[in-house]
Design an enzyme around this catalytic site. Structure first.
Site, PDB file in Angstrom:
ATOM      1  N   LYS A 199       0.835  -1.208   0.000  1.00 30.70           N
ATOM      2  CA  LYS A 199       0.000   0.000   0.000  1.00 30.70           C
ATOM      3  C   LYS A 199       0.868   1.256   0.000  1.00 30.70           C
ATOM      4  O   LYS A 199       0.626   2.194  -0.757  1.00 30.70           O
ATOM      5  CB  LYS A 199      -0.944  -0.010   1.214  1.00 30.70           C
ATOM      6  CG  LYS A 199      -2.049  -1.057   1.068  1.00 30.70           C
ATOM      7  CD  LYS A 199      -2.937  -1.190   2.297  1.00 30.70           C
ATOM      8  CE  LYS A 199      -3.919  -2.349   2.057  1.00 30.70           C
ATOM      9  NZ  LYS A 199      -4.959  -2.472   3.087  1.00 30.70           N
TER      10      LYS A 199
ATOM     11  N   GLN B 165      -4.696  -1.502   9.353  1.00 30.78           N
ATOM     12  CA  GLN B 165      -4.767  -2.821   8.736  1.00 30.78           C
ATOM     13  C   GLN B 165      -5.394  -3.834   9.699  1.00 30.78           C
ATOM     14  O   GLN B 165      -5.023  -3.918  10.870  1.00 30.78           O
ATOM     15  CB  GLN B 165      -3.349  -3.266   8.320  1.00 30.78           C
ATOM     16  CG  GLN B 165      -3.299  -4.530   7.486  1.00 30.78           C
ATOM     17  CD  GLN B 165      -3.833  -4.362   6.076  1.00 30.78           C
ATOM     18  OE1 GLN B 165      -3.960  -3.244   5.561  1.00 30.78           O
ATOM     19  NE2 GLN B 165      -4.173  -5.457   5.423  1.00 30.78           N
TER      20      GLN B 165
ATOM     21  N   ASP C 116     -10.919   3.235   3.943  1.00 33.94           N
ATOM     22  CA  ASP C 116     -11.423   1.870   3.790  1.00 33.94           C
ATOM     23  C   ASP C 116     -12.936   1.837   3.551  1.00 33.94           C
ATOM     24  O   ASP C 116     -13.472   0.828   3.104  1.00 33.94           O
ATOM     25  CB  ASP C 116     -11.148   1.064   5.078  1.00 33.94           C
ATOM     26  CG  ASP C 116      -9.821   0.320   5.054  1.00 33.94           C
ATOM     27  OD1 ASP C 116      -9.432  -0.152   3.970  1.00 33.94           O
ATOM     28  OD2 ASP C 116      -9.208   0.213   6.121  1.00 33.94           O
TER      29      ASP C 116
END
Ligand code: L34
Length: 286
Positions: free
Chosen positions: A53, A97, A120
């Site tokens: 990422k 995460q 997200d």
């Protein structure tokens, strides 16, 4: 034999779109978008994903930071870090995460990330807006799947779509996005009676359960599009999806591989979401 949907190539195209956009955004707003990724502990798979990422963010030219926190960090200390990033005007996107160590409540963490920085799309405000059809951040994995479906040009209107898996991160938002395109959507899961029969109704089959080899070729309708969201490691440590690729690819018209399918798309769509959050915040300030 099914055509392969090349997630690696397509994610590269998406990242290139973002890379072209970043200088324009910088010219318009006076600074670049900035993504902060937090990893707690040392889950090796998560470490690979977060590094990818941050690497993708660097490629696009946006700003990024990886914050690595110890596995034994207290929940309160993690929440405090998130609140600090919420307040930081230079930060546009915050991603923590998952999964998190057991002593940390994931729901609390998700709820603490400012809605407008939730790249997200997991925050309850974003989820509500998705289901209400309002402007929102669409979770990266289902957004990536939609981009794949659009790229191969599959018509969704009036088609049967089956989503196997009902997670908040993939299954549920995936179903909503397919519904928005006028597909007839079925959500199947671990308690579904005769999963094979349900899957065989699918013109578009999206599998996101986390069980290697769950869907085999005999469960796929000839000519169906098969999207494998699974990310499992077999005994030799090799990555494999939820779909038995060897048999399913004989029957499908299009199929995604693992690796090189949905995974890279998740990361590419995160770049898009970061820009979305950046622009929304900049426009509110203006
Ligand atoms: N907060 N947590 C948060 N957001 C997310 O969007 C995720 N997810 C899932 C796990 N936890 C998360 C991811 O990033 C799954 N996921 C993810 C992202 C990328 C890849 C896989 C899962 C990926 O790049 N997969 C590569 C292989 C990588 C390897 O070699 O291990 C692929 O080609 O599929």
């Amino acid at each position: 034999m099914g055509n392969i949907i090349d997630g690696k190539a397509l994610s590269q195209a998406v990242k290139d779109e973002v890379r072209d956009e970043v200088p324009q955004l910088e010219a318009k707003y006076g600074r670049k978008p900035c993504l902060v990724v937090i990893i707690v502990g040392e889950n090796p798979a998560s470490q690979v994903y977060v590094r990818n990422k941050v690497k993708a963010a660097a490629y696009t030219g946006m700003g990024s930071e990886l914050i690595e926190l110890p596995a034994d960090i207290s929940e309160e200390a993690l929440l405090a870090k998130i609140r600090q990033l919420n307040e930081d005007p230079a930060v546009d996107g915050i991603l923590v995460q998952l999964p998190l160590p057991k002593h940390i409540d994931e729901e609390k963490v998700i709820d603490t990330i400012a809605r407008e920085k939730d790249v997200d799309g997991f925050h309850p405000g974003n989820v509500a807006n998705l289901w209400l059809g309002k402007d929102c951040i669409v979770p990266c994995t289902p957004a990536g799947v939609m981009r794949m479906l659009d790229t191969i040009g599959v018509e969704l209107k009036g088609k049967n779509a089956v989503v196997v898996g009902r997670s908040n991160i993939v299954g549920k938002p995936m179903a909503k996005l397919l519904l928005d395109r006028h597909a007839t959507v079925t959500i199947a899961h671990s308690r579904t009676a005769d999963l094979g029969a349900v899957c065989r109704t699918a013109d578009v089959l999206v599998v996101a359960v986390g069980k290697a080899g769950l869907v085999t070729g005999d469960m796929v309708k000839p000519g169906a599009v098969v999207i494998d969201v699974g990310m499992n490691r077999n005994a030799e440590g090799k990555l494999c999806g939820d779909v038995d690729y060897a048999s399913a690819s004989q029957v499908a018209s299009w199929i995604t591989p693992v690796p090189g399918g949905v995974g890279p798309m998740t990361i590419a769509m995160l770049m898009k979401n970061t820009i979305h959050c950046f622009v929304s915040r900049m426009e509110k300030k203006a």
